[in-house]
Design a protein around this motif. Structure first.
Motif, PDB file in Angstrom:
ATOM      1  N   SER A 149       0.819  -1.149   0.168  1.00 55.26           N
ATOM      2  CA  SER A 149       0.105  -0.055   0.285  1.00 55.26           C
ATOM      3  C   SER A 149       1.070   1.616   0.337  1.00 55.26           C
ATOM      4  O   SER A 149       0.481   2.839  -0.515  1.00 55.26           O
ATOM      5  CB  SER A 149      -1.026   0.035   1.927  1.00 55.26           C
ATOM      6  N   TYR A 150       2.010   1.290   0.442  1.00 52.30           N
ATOM      7  CA  TYR A 150       3.290   2.530   0.907  1.00 52.30           C
ATOM      8  C   TYR A 150       3.970   2.066  -0.105  1.00 52.30           C
ATOM      9  O   TYR A 150       4.353   3.214  -0.542  1.00 52.30           O
ATOM     10  CB  TYR A 150       3.324   2.973   2.133  1.00 52.30           C
ATOM     11  N   LEU A 151       4.900   0.803  -0.395  1.00 48.09           N
ATOM     12  CA  LEU A 151       6.015   0.805  -1.459  1.00 48.09           C
ATOM     13  C   LEU A 151       6.479   1.420  -2.792  1.00 48.09           C
ATOM     14  O   LEU A 151       6.626   2.318  -3.190  1.00 48.09           O
ATOM     15  CB  LEU A 151       6.504  -0.672  -1.222  1.00 48.09           C
ATOM     16  N   PRO A 152       5.110   1.657  -3.481  1.00 55.77           N
ATOM     17  CA  PRO A 152       5.172   2.012  -4.910  1.00 55.77           C
ATOM     18  C   PRO A 152       5.665   3.400  -5.077  1.00 55.77           C
ATOM     19  O   PRO A 152       6.219   4.133  -5.664  1.00 55.77           O
ATOM     20  CB  PRO A 152       4.225   1.537  -5.466  1.00 55.77           C
ATOM     21  N   SER A 153       4.731   4.049  -3.671  1.00 53.26           N
ATOM     22  CA  SER A 153       5.459   5.467  -4.010  1.00 53.26           C
ATOM     23  C   SER A 153       7.095   5.911  -3.881  1.00 53.26           C
ATOM     24  O   SER A 153       6.809   7.036  -5.130  1.00 53.26           O
ATOM     25  CB  SER A 153       4.853   6.657  -2.715  1.00 53.26           C
ATOM     26  N   ALA A 154       7.572   5.464  -3.333  1.00 53.61           N
ATOM     27  CA  ALA A 154       9.356   5.476  -2.830  1.00 53.61           C
ATOM     28  C   ALA A 154       9.522   5.241  -4.220  1.00 53.61           C
ATOM     29  O   ALA A 154      10.577   5.139  -5.335  1.00 53.61           O
ATOM     30  CB  ALA A 154       9.911   4.944  -2.407  1.00 53.61           C
ATOM     31  N   ILE A 155       8.694   3.214  -4.857  1.00 54.66           N
ATOM     32  CA  ILE A 155       9.726   3.375  -6.553  1.00 54.66           C
ATOM     33  C   ILE A 155       9.259   4.061  -7.432  1.00 54.66           C
ATOM     34  O   ILE A 155       9.817   4.088  -8.149  1.00 54.66           O
ATOM     35  CB  ILE A 155       8.877   1.670  -6.322  1.00 54.66           C
ATOM     36  N   LEU A 156       8.249   4.616  -7.577  1.00 49.70           N
ATOM     37  CA  LEU A 156       8.373   5.332  -8.571  1.00 49.70           C
ATOM     38  C   LEU A 156       8.928   6.648  -8.661  1.00 49.70           C
ATOM     39  O   LEU A 156       9.842   6.887  -9.193  1.00 49.70           O
ATOM     40  CB  LEU A 156       6.291   6.254  -8.097  1.00 49.70           C
ATOM     41  N   VAL A 157       9.063   7.299  -7.399  1.00 48.29           N
ATOM     42  CA  VAL A 157      10.497   8.557  -7.732  1.00 48.29           C
ATOM     43  C   VAL A 157      11.093   7.577  -8.089  1.00 48.29           C
ATOM     44  O   VAL A 157      12.693   8.690  -8.936  1.00 48.29           O
ATOM     45  CB  VAL A 157      10.080   8.990  -6.012  1.00 48.29           C
ATOM     46  N   GLY A 158      11.765   6.660  -7.934  1.00 49.43           N
ATOM     47  CA  GLY A 158      13.427   6.268  -8.162  1.00 49.43           C
ATOM     48  C   GLY A 158      13.079   5.849 -10.078  1.00 49.43           C
ATOM     49  O   GLY A 158      14.060   5.682 -10.054  1.00 49.43           O
ATOM     50  N   THR A 159      12.012   5.535 -10.353  1.00 49.61           N
ATOM     51  CA  THR A 159      12.284   5.326 -12.023  1.00 49.61           C
ATOM     52  C   THR A 159      11.864   6.080 -12.345  1.00 49.61           C
ATOM     53  O   THR A 159      12.428   6.144 -13.424  1.00 49.61           O
ATOM     54  CB  THR A 159      10.148   4.509 -11.810  1.00 49.61           C
ATOM     55  N   ALA A 160      11.130   7.702 -12.065  1.00 45.22           N
ATOM     56  CA  ALA A 160      11.227   8.854 -12.774  1.00 45.22           C
ATOM     57  C   ALA A 160      13.016   9.152 -12.452  1.00 45.22           C
ATOM     58  O   ALA A 160      13.207   9.489 -14.366  1.00 45.22           O
ATOM     59  CB  ALA A 160      10.608  10.196 -11.948  1.00 45.22           C
ATOM     60  N   MET A 161      13.476   8.973 -11.180  1.00 46.61           N
ATOM     61  CA  MET A 161      14.989   9.460 -11.427  1.00 46.61           C
ATOM     62  C   MET A 161      16.072   8.315 -12.570  1.00 46.61           C
ATOM     63  O   MET A 161      17.057   8.538 -13.124  1.00 46.61           O
ATOM     64  CB  MET A 161      15.531   9.142 -10.341  1.00 46.61           C
ATOM     65  N   LEU A 162      15.411   7.239 -12.612  1.00 50.75           N
ATOM     66  CA  LEU A 162      15.989   6.263 -13.797  1.00 50.75           C
ATOM     67  C   LEU A 162      15.590   6.639 -14.784  1.00 50.75           C
ATOM     68  O   LEU A 162      16.889   6.693 -15.991  1.00 50.75           O
ATOM     69  CB  LEU A 162      15.734   4.854 -13.277  1.00 50.75           C
ATOM     70  N   PHE A 163      14.785   7.338 -15.195  1.00 54.61           N
ATOM     71  CA  PHE A 163      14.297   7.655 -17.031  1.00 54.61           C
ATOM     72  C   PHE A 163      14.746   8.680 -16.532  1.00 54.61           C
ATOM     73  O   PHE A 163      14.817   9.251 -18.036  1.00 54.61           O
ATOM     74  CB  PHE A 163      12.907   7.455 -17.005  1.00 54.61           C
ATOM     75  N   SER A 164      15.514   9.587 -15.860  1.00 54.96           N
ATOM     76  CA  SER A 164      16.284  10.445 -16.290  1.00 54.96           C
ATOM     77  C   SER A 164      17.320  10.598 -16.438  1.00 54.96           C
ATOM     78  O   SER A 164      17.776  11.228 -17.467  1.00 54.96           O
ATOM     79  CB  SER A 164      15.789  12.302 -15.218  1.00 54.96           C
ATOM     80  N   GLY A 165      18.287   9.777 -16.065  1.00 56.17           N
ATOM     81  CA  GLY A 165      18.926   8.934 -16.247  1.00 56.17           C
ATOM     82  C   GLY A 165      19.461   8.595 -17.230  1.00 56.17           C
ATOM     83  O   GLY A 165      20.233   8.883 -17.965  1.00 56.17           O
ATOM     84  N   LEU A 166      18.577   7.294 -17.206  1.00 56.18           N
ATOM     85  CA  LEU A 166      18.740   7.481 -19.027  1.00 56.18           C
ATOM     86  C   LEU A 166      18.868   8.238 -19.749  1.00 56.18           C
ATOM     87  O   LEU A 166      18.940   8.155 -21.320  1.00 56.18           O
ATOM     88  CB  LEU A 166      18.054   5.616 -19.322  1.00 56.18           C
ATOM     89  N   GLY A 167      17.736   9.316 -20.279  1.00 52.04           N
ATOM     90  CA  GLY A 167      17.591  10.509 -20.886  1.00 52.04           C
ATOM     91  C   GLY A 167      18.781  10.765 -21.120  1.00 52.04           C
ATOM     92  O   GLY A 167      19.422  11.395 -21.967  1.00 52.04           O
TER      93      GLY A 167
END
Length: 645
Positions: free
Chosen positions: A412-430
């Protein structure tokens, strides 16, 4: 039938296009990649927004569910309790003796010897244990007392610990004595010895100090050693400890029992233990339960509202808003403990040895409960733990307790941090892709006639070409910043720093902010045909931070959420500086990141002291993590803004 086949053929032709189907497939893939690339900023913004909004709605009353018992063997509240006023009188007698020891400023040895004498008078083998810690700038000494009541019905391969520290957790061990907690344990030992129903050894521990005494005892019990700890070996041993209950009763009487459950480095006990004690307290002993010591203002009208005074009255009186505020306070306290890796009580020291433990904190008040209610809760809780045939495993080890009887599962709460980490990953790959490709305008051959120039300009097309991405230099910069963080931790944990913490904090802040600034002057500029070093450094920085947040979220969600808030946007939007940008502008940007990375040295000296003490005595990883991981990541983002691209 023929018409249907014609329709299907036309549909396939429409989807595949004319010509070679393989060529059409490649074109569709390229079109999809182009669309995803063009939409990357929107995808990144969406992930950040959903992640941060999710964190904000975690305390919502629409989330969470009621607690329940998973382990059938526990059977909480299913026994008759015989703790009564005779035992309360005995606890009062022991309390009077302890108050005399307090009034004459008895030493740790005298207090421990008194506890041993009480145990041995009951026929329970007891011993003392002297210990000392060489912490930064001080030497901590103390004496523990412990006793082992062997099980009359088993071989003693399993045990339960009942403990109380000499100092209460009130004020995080600020000196408030836990006299009634100690007297409860001593009186409980006399009472429990009367019964032969115990299938596990009962180990009673009166630890000196607040956390240091139990750290010395439990480490020695499990054969663990610390380079800065000297502790006498335990002459009395028992079996594997499955559960432990710590009693903290600092006041004259209490109104609620608060449950403290956070352990070292973000560990949590199995939720079945919490749920069992909560159920017993509420339904068998009639004592209301709190998360920590948070009394809800909706139950006690004399307490101030949790909402600020400037809040609109209509919102302050809204039940959903009040529930949100109450849950948010509980979650914030839990995040505060677990993100720092700190234990919320003596129980937290047991978790490192896979022992499920909690602290029962008697919230000081003018009644109505005292020794009688607390003893009945402990008796029934120990009987429940005595029923176990194996370690607690059926319930949750990862959860957020949002209120008494309410919790949130990890999903119920784990995806919130994972989504931010995924956004940072996409930014890094970009950033990595942008660094490796550069576009140029390719002009077709033009005629001499003036009328052909317009046609030639319209026919100009954008051509993409690859360029070399420097990898070694950014990696060297990252390694050097992490080595700089290791040096910072060495200095912060030294006696030199502890001698004048405020002044030396300012010195370290200025020095470690200036070192990267000076070293940036020796970074060579990239050739025009190569990608800039700051661009590649930003890509590596974002990808590393993303992996860190995502991995940490599974182990310690509060720490991961804290990192997501502190690192997410600052690292993602760290601006690269063109060569023509003025130096003062670049230095100002770097100074902002240096303050974010090292400002705690100046603004939080007391938190620095606690973090270093927790590392030296309890082996909490927060202090080295901040210095070796967090600080270098933010400084790397600062260098991205400082170095010309």
């Amino acid at each position: 039938m023929g018409k249907v086949q014609d329709v299907l053929r036309k549909v396939k032709q429409k989807l595949r296009g004319d010509g070679n189907p393989t060529v059409a497939k490649i074109r569709r893939q390229r079109a999809l990649r182009d669309r995803l690339w063009r939409g990357l900023p929107f995808i990144r913004l969406l992930l950040f927004t959903v992640g941060y909004v999710w964190m904000l709605v975690i305390p919502s009353s629409q989330l969470g569910q009621g607690t329940y018992i998973d382990e059938n063997a526990l059977q909480p509240g299913q026994v008759n309790m015989y703790w009564n006023w005779e035992e309360v009188h005995r606890a009062d007698q022991i309390l009077a003796d302890l108050e005399q020891l307090r009034d004459r400023n008895a030493t740790s040895d005298e207090i421990a010897q008194y506890s041993v004498a009480v145990f041995e008078k009951l026929g329970i083998p007891a011993r003392t244990q002297r210990y000392s810690f060489d912490a930064v700038g001080q030497v901590i000494n103390g004496t523990n007392a412990y006793a082992v009541l062997q099980s009359p019905r088993a071989s003693g391969t399993e045990a339960i610990i009942i403990s109380a520290s000499w100092l209460s957790r009130t004020g995080e061990g600020d000196g408030t004595l836990n006299l009634r907690g100690v007297s409860t344990v001593l009186a409980l030992a006399e009472y429990l010895k009367k019964y032969s129903l115990w299938a596990k050894d009962l180990v009673f521990v009166i630890s000196d100090g607040y956390l240091d005494g139990m750290q010395a005892f439990i480490s020695t019990y499990h054969g663990e050693s610390q380079s800065n700890m000297r502790a006498e070996p335990l002459s009395l041993q028992s079996g594997v400890v499955w559960t432990a209950l710590n009693i903290d009763y600092p006041g004259h009487s209490f109104s609620h029992l608060g449950l403290f459950f956070d352990g070292l480095n973000g560990r949590l006990p199995n939720q079945d233990l919490l749920n069992s004690v909560s159920l017993i307290s509420r339904h068998s002993a009639g004592v209301p339960i709190l998360i920590y010591d948070h009394i809800d203002p909706r139950e006690a009208r004399n307490l101030p509202s949790l909402l600020p005074s400037w809040f609109p009255k209509a919102l302050k009186e809204n039940p959903d808003v009040q529930e949100y505020a109450a849950r948010a306070r509980n979650i914030y306290r839990q995040v505060n403990y677990q993100a720092r890796g700190a234990a919320s009580g003596v129980h937290g020291l047991f978790h490192q040895f896979r022992i499920d433990a909690i602290t029962l904190f008697a919230v000081p008040a003018n009644g109505p409960h005292g020794f009688h209610a607390l003893g009945r809760v402990l008796e029934s809780s120990l009987r429940t733990c005595n029923n176990l045939l194996e370690r607690l495993h059926a319930s949750f080890f990862f959860y957020l307790l949002v209120g008494p009887g309410l919790f949130m599962k990890i999903g119920s709460y784990l995806p919130s941090a994972i989504l931010v980490g995924t956004a940072m990953l996409f930014s890094g790959l970009g950033e990595w892709i942008n660094a490796g490709w550069i576009h140029s305008i390719a002009q077709p051959a033009q005629g001499d006639h003036e009328e052909n120039k317009k046609v030639a300009t319209q026919a100009a097309v954008v051509k993409w070409r690859t360029r070399h991405r420097p990898v070694l230099q950014p990696i060297v910069i990252m390694v050097l910043t992490h080595l700089l963080g290791a040096l910072l931790f060495f200095l912060v944990s030294s006696s030199w720093f502890s001698a004048r913490r405020t002044m030396n904090g300012i010195v370290l802040f200025l020095a470690f902010s200036a070192i990267p600034l000076a070293l940036s002057q020796v970074v060579p500029p990239s050739p025009a045909s190569h990608a800039s070093i700051p661009a590649v450094l930003k890509a590596f920085n974002l990808c590393f931070a993303s992996a860190l947040i995502s991995i940490t979220a599974v182990l310690n969600f509060p720490l991961a959420a804290t990192l997501a808030v502190l690192l997410g946007l600052p690292l993602t939007f760290a601006p690269t500086s063109p060569p023509a940008s003025p130096v003062p502008s670049r230095v100002a940007k770097y100074a902002a990141y240096a303050t974010l990375a090292l400002g705690w040295l100046v603004f939080c000296p007391e938190e620095v002291r606690k973090a270093v003490w927790n590392w030296e005595v309890l082996r909490v990883w927060f202090a080295p993590f901040v210095c070796v991981v967090y600080v270098p990541l933010v400084l790397q983002a600062g260098l991205v803004s400082l170095l010309p691209s």
